[in-house]
Design a protein around this motif. Structure first.
Motif, mmCIF file in Angstrom:
data_model
loop_
_atom_site.group_PDB
_atom_site.id
_atom_site.type_symbol
_atom_site.label_atom_id
_atom_site.label_comp_id
_atom_site.label_asym_id
_atom_site.label_seq_id
_atom_site.Cartn_x
_atom_site.Cartn_y
_atom_site.Cartn_z
ATOM 1 N N ALA A 122 -36.362 7.111 -11.478
ATOM 2 C CA ALA A 122 -37.222 6.940 -12.656
ATOM 3 C C ALA A 122 -36.575 7.464 -13.929
ATOM 4 C CB ALA A 122 -38.569 7.608 -12.428
ATOM 5 N N ASP A 123 -35.784 8.535 -13.844
ATOM 6 C CA ASP A 123 -35.164 9.103 -15.044
ATOM 7 C C ASP A 123 -33.806 8.476 -15.375
ATOM 8 O OD1 ASP A 123 -33.470 10.155 -13.113
ATOM 9 O OD2 ASP A 123 -34.101 12.233 -13.420
ATOM 10 N N TRP A 124 -33.353 7.504 -14.599
ATOM 11 C CA TRP A 124 -32.087 6.793 -14.782
ATOM 12 C C TRP A 124 -30.869 7.714 -14.687
ATOM 13 C CZ3 TRP A 124 -32.341 2.528 -19.103
ATOM 14 C CH2 TRP A 124 -33.322 1.592 -18.781
ATOM 15 N N LEU A 125 -31.004 8.861 -14.053
ATOM 16 C CA LEU A 125 -29.884 9.783 -13.896
ATOM 17 C C LEU A 125 -29.196 9.631 -12.543
ATOM 18 C CD1 LEU A 125 -31.397 13.007 -15.492
ATOM 19 C CD2 LEU A 125 -29.809 11.354 -16.528
ATOM 20 N N GLY A 147 -25.700 -7.884 -8.977
ATOM 21 C CA GLY A 147 -26.519 -7.798 -10.184
ATOM 22 C C GLY A 147 -27.291 -6.490 -10.246
ATOM 23 N N GLU A 148 -27.873 -6.080 -9.111
ATOM 24 C CA GLU A 148 -28.612 -4.815 -9.075
ATOM 25 C C GLU A 148 -27.690 -3.625 -9.308
ATOM 26 O OE1 GLU A 148 -30.744 -4.693 -5.358
ATOM 27 O OE2 GLU A 148 -31.896 -6.496 -5.829
ATOM 28 N N LEU A 149 -26.494 -3.664 -8.714
ATOM 29 C CA LEU A 149 -25.545 -2.571 -8.889
ATOM 30 C C LEU A 149 -25.037 -2.514 -10.331
ATOM 31 C CD1 LEU A 149 -24.037 -0.237 -7.618
ATOM 32 C CD2 LEU A 149 -22.271 -1.849 -6.885
ATOM 33 N N LEU A 158 -27.736 -0.896 -12.333
ATOM 34 C CA LEU A 158 -27.725 0.539 -12.058
ATOM 35 C C LEU A 158 -26.569 1.225 -12.784
ATOM 36 C CD1 LEU A 158 -28.760 3.037 -10.547
ATOM 37 C CD2 LEU A 158 -27.368 2.307 -8.586
ATOM 38 N N ALA A 159 -25.377 0.618 -12.728
ATOM 39 C CA ALA A 159 -24.210 1.205 -13.394
ATOM 40 C C ALA A 159 -24.432 1.294 -14.902
ATOM 41 C CB ALA A 159 -22.961 0.380 -13.083
ATOM 42 N N GLU A 160 -25.024 0.266 -15.490
ATOM 43 C CA GLU A 160 -25.311 0.291 -16.926
ATOM 44 C C GLU A 160 -26.269 1.427 -17.276
ATOM 45 O OE1 GLU A 160 -26.743 -3.584 -17.995
ATOM 46 O OE2 GLU A 160 -24.841 -4.547 -17.476
ATOM 47 N N ARG A 161 -27.279 1.630 -16.440
ATOM 48 C CA ARG A 161 -28.240 2.703 -16.700
ATOM 49 C C ARG A 161 -27.589 4.077 -16.562
ATOM 50 N NH1 ARG A 161 -33.543 0.184 -13.582
ATOM 51 N NH2 ARG A 161 -33.925 -1.426 -15.147
ATOM 52 N N LEU A 162 -26.796 4.250 -15.509
ATOM 53 C CA LEU A 162 -26.196 5.556 -15.249
ATOM 54 C C LEU A 162 -25.113 5.924 -16.257
ATOM 55 C CD1 LEU A 162 -25.885 5.514 -11.349
ATOM 56 C CD2 LEU A 162 -27.690 6.543 -12.745
ATOM 57 N N SER A 204 -13.666 4.273 -15.395
ATOM 58 C CA SER A 204 -13.885 4.226 -13.957
ATOM 59 C C SER A 204 -14.830 5.343 -13.545
ATOM 60 C CB SER A 204 -12.561 4.363 -13.203
ATOM 61 O OG SER A 204 -12.029 5.656 -13.410
ATOM 62 N N VAL A 205 -15.469 5.119 -12.432
ATOM 63 C CA VAL A 205 -16.407 6.085 -11.908
ATOM 64 C C VAL A 205 -15.903 6.519 -10.538
ATOM 65 C CG1 VAL A 205 -18.785 6.441 -11.149
ATOM 66 C CG2 VAL A 205 -18.315 4.974 -13.110
ATOM 67 N N SER A 206 -15.775 7.822 -10.334
ATOM 68 C CA SER A 206 -15.406 8.294 -9.006
ATOM 69 C C SER A 206 -16.630 8.928 -8.381
ATOM 70 C CB SER A 206 -14.257 9.296 -9.080
ATOM 71 O OG SER A 206 -14.654 10.433 -9.800
ATOM 72 N N MET A 207 -16.886 8.566 -7.144
ATOM 73 C CA MET A 207 -18.049 9.078 -6.442
ATOM 74 C C MET A 207 -17.566 9.934 -5.281
ATOM 75 S SD MET A 207 -20.448 5.691 -6.377
ATOM 76 C CE MET A 207 -21.686 6.504 -5.418
#
Length: 132
Positions: free
Chosen positions: A16-19, A100-102, A105-109, A118-121
């Motif tokens: 909900a908080d997009w974090l 599309g969903e991912l 999500l990436a845009e929100r995060l 790049s994003v490292s998880m």
């Protein structure tokens, strides 16, 4: 949790908080339980499964577990029950929907981090390319 997917049982969604976000794959839980009870009818397998589940329960109940103890206990249950790899087959339609969903999500995060390339998880048990 906000999940606007047309297939919530296999989807990406935002908290909900997009974090943070979530990957939901209900089929994995279903397959896990079905594989577990499928071996249950064999008395020898049942004894091994119960023993492995008892050890898992002990590991979970410990306030501080030894590094890798939880993974080892879970693997012992999987081995005793003859479980397959936890994976969900996806076709082209699901792949495009999940992409599309991912992306959403990436845009929100990353909304406040536009310059990041790049994003490292952190790697987690069972991750693609990681030890299962």
């Amino acid at each position: 949790m906000s999940n606007e997917s047309t297939n919530p049982d296999l989807s990406f969604s935002s908290r909900a908080d997009w974090l943070a976000g979530f990957l939901r794959a209900d089929r994995i839980r279903l397959d896990t339980l079905v594989q577990l009870v499928a071996s249950w009818s064999d008395p020898d397998a049942r004894d091994a499964i119960v023993s492995a589940l008892d050890e898992l329960a002990e590991v979970v109940a410990r306030p501080r577990t030894v590094e890798g103890a939880l993974d080892a206990a879970v693997e012992a249950v999987e081995d005793a029950a003859g479980m397959d790899t936890a994976q969900v087959p996806i076709d082209k339609t699901h792949t495009l929907r999940l992409l599309g969903e991912l992306n959403t999500l990436a845009e929100r995060l990353t909304r406040f981090d536009a310059g990041r390339r790049s994003v490292s998880m952190p790697r987690q048990r069972g991750e693609i390319g990681g030890a299962a």
